[in-house]
Design a protein around this motif. Structure first.
Motif, short mmCIF file in Angstrom:
data_model
loop_
_atom_site.label_atom_id
_atom_site.label_comp_id
_atom_site.label_asym_id
_atom_site.label_seq_id
_atom_site.Cartn_x
_atom_site.Cartn_y
_atom_site.Cartn_z
N ARG A 51 -20.40 -13.88 2.79
CA ARG A 51 -21.47 -13.52 1.86
C ARG A 51 -22.33 -12.38 2.41
N GLY A 52 -22.63 -11.42 1.54
CA GLY A 52 -23.49 -10.31 1.91
C GLY A 52 -22.75 -9.10 2.45
N LYS A 53 -21.43 -9.22 2.67
CA LYS A 53 -20.67 -8.10 3.20
C LYS A 53 -20.23 -7.17 2.06
N LYS A 54 -19.69 -6.02 2.44
CA LYS A 54 -19.23 -5.03 1.47
C LYS A 54 -17.80 -4.62 1.80
N VAL A 55 -17.09 -4.13 0.78
CA VAL A 55 -15.73 -3.66 0.97
C VAL A 55 -15.44 -2.56 -0.04
N VAL A 56 -14.59 -1.63 0.36
CA VAL A 56 -14.08 -0.59 -0.54
C VAL A 56 -12.59 -0.84 -0.74
N PHE A 57 -12.13 -0.78 -1.98
CA PHE A 57 -10.70 -0.92 -2.25
C PHE A 57 -10.03 0.44 -2.04
N SER A 58 -9.18 0.52 -1.03
CA SER A 58 -8.43 1.75 -0.77
C SER A 58 -7.31 1.90 -1.80
N SER A 59 -6.41 0.91 -1.85
CA SER A 59 -5.32 0.96 -2.83
C SER A 59 -4.61 -0.38 -2.90
N PHE A 60 -3.99 -0.62 -4.05
CA PHE A 60 -3.09 -1.74 -4.25
C PHE A 60 -1.76 -1.14 -4.71
N SER A 61 -0.68 -1.50 -4.04
CA SER A 61 0.62 -0.92 -4.39
C SER A 61 1.69 -2.01 -4.40
N ASN A 62 2.72 -1.77 -5.18
CA ASN A 62 3.81 -2.73 -5.32
C ASN A 62 5.10 -2.15 -4.77
N GLN A 63 5.58 -2.71 -3.66
CA GLN A 63 6.85 -2.32 -3.06
C GLN A 63 7.87 -3.45 -3.14
N ALA A 64 7.57 -4.46 -3.95
CA ALA A 64 8.46 -5.62 -4.06
C ALA A 64 9.67 -5.28 -4.93
N GLN A 65 10.85 -5.32 -4.35
CA GLN A 65 12.07 -4.96 -5.07
C GLN A 65 12.48 -6.02 -6.09
N ASN A 66 11.95 -7.23 -5.97
CA ASN A 66 12.32 -8.30 -6.90
C ASN A 66 11.33 -8.43 -8.05
N THR A 67 10.53 -7.40 -8.29
CA THR A 67 9.59 -7.39 -9.40
C THR A 67 9.85 -6.17 -10.28
N LYS A 68 9.19 -6.16 -11.43
CA LYS A 68 9.12 -4.97 -12.26
C LYS A 68 7.68 -4.49 -12.23
N ALA A 69 7.42 -3.36 -12.86
CA ALA A 69 6.08 -2.77 -12.78
C ALA A 69 5.00 -3.72 -13.28
N TRP A 70 5.31 -4.48 -14.34
CA TRP A 70 4.31 -5.34 -14.97
C TRP A 70 4.59 -6.83 -14.78
N SER A 71 5.67 -7.19 -14.10
CA SER A 71 6.05 -8.60 -14.11
C SER A 71 6.81 -9.03 -12.86
N TYR A 72 6.86 -10.36 -12.68
CA TYR A 72 7.70 -10.97 -11.66
C TYR A 72 8.31 -12.23 -12.25
N TYR A 73 9.26 -12.84 -11.54
CA TYR A 73 10.03 -13.95 -12.09
C TYR A 73 9.87 -15.23 -11.28
N SER A 74 10.20 -16.33 -11.92
CA SER A 74 10.28 -17.58 -11.20
C SER A 74 11.50 -17.52 -10.29
N ALA A 75 11.55 -18.39 -9.30
CA ALA A 75 12.64 -18.36 -8.33
C ALA A 75 14.00 -18.54 -8.99
N ASP A 76 14.05 -19.26 -10.12
CA ASP A 76 15.31 -19.48 -10.82
C ASP A 76 15.51 -18.53 -12.00
N ASN A 77 14.62 -17.54 -12.14
CA ASN A 77 14.67 -16.56 -13.23
C ASN A 77 14.49 -17.17 -14.62
N LYS A 78 14.02 -18.40 -14.66
CA LYS A 78 13.83 -19.06 -15.95
C LYS A 78 12.59 -18.52 -16.66
#
Length: 215
Positions: A51-78
């Motif tokens: 509490r009381g601290k500060k932070v700057v967001f540098s960046s959030f990036s997605n390098q996960a090969q098992n995802t798509k740009a907007w989505s991810y899947y359950s382990a069984d792809n269901k």
């Protein structure tokens, strides 16, 4: 002749691999994740040391090969968990809520004319993985937070966190958090489960001794 058979076998394996990759998610039930609906479910008081601290967001990036740009899947792809924004934007927005929930202020970069260099003019974000030149700097002493998705399903979330302070790398650490199988087919429960995965990732970072030491 033998070489041809080996070559044909390799080609067949590659074709099957591409086919299976293309089929991933076909027929999956879609679960919509909305960052506006995300609300941290963990106790803010458990992280009162932040509490009381500060932070700057540098960046959030997605390098996960098992995802798509907007989505991810359950382990069984269901199931396919799809956001109303890209995964980078989704997790950035949710983490901003989570930081504020525990009393940490998310602040912006500040313009500093002393560092003006028209050849490297940009707003913010270290896309190559570390602080660099530019007109905008984090306020003095305020850490810069970078988040990289490396693998993501509904049961296992792997990611990397980097923390910079005053232009120096203070943390570069990989994390893995896991959840048990859903055990339900109710869409509303599965949606809530996706938000709890955000909580699980965020609290794993906040509890980490190395992160706490340099934050």
């Amino acid at each position: 002749m033998k070489e041809n058979r080996i070559l044909n076998s390799i080609i067949l394996v590659c074709i099957i691999g591409f086919f299976l990759a293309g089929c991933a998610g076909v027929g999956s039930t879609k679960i919509i994740m909305n960052q506006e609906k995300y609300a941290p479910s963990f106790r803010a008081g458990d992280y009162s040391y932040m509490r009381g601290k500060k932070v700057v967001f540098s960046s959030f990036s997605n390098q996960a090969q098992n995802t798509k740009a907007w989505s991810y899947y359950s382990a069984d792809n269901k199931y396919m968990y799809e956001g109303t924004a890209t995964l980078e934007s989704y997790y950035s927005y949710c983490f901003k809520k989570a930081f504020r929930h525990i009393g940490v202020s998310v602040v912006d970069y500040q313009y500093d004319d002393r560092y003006r260099d028209d050849r490297h003019y940009y707003r913010h974000g270290y896309w190559w993985g570390a602080p660099g030149p530019g007109n905008y700097r984090a306020p003095k002493g305020v850490p810069e937070f970078q988040f990289i998705l490396t693998s993501l399903t509904d049961q296992e979330f792997k990611f990397k966190v980097l923390l910079f302070r005053n232009g120096e790398t203070k943390l570069d650490k990989s994390f893995t958090v896991t959840m048990p199988p859903a055990g339900t087919e109710k869409i509303t429960d599965l949606e809530r489960r996706s938000y709890r995965l955000v909580d699980l990732a965020f609290t794993a970072i906040m509890k980490d001794k190395d992160f706490r030491r340099v934050f």
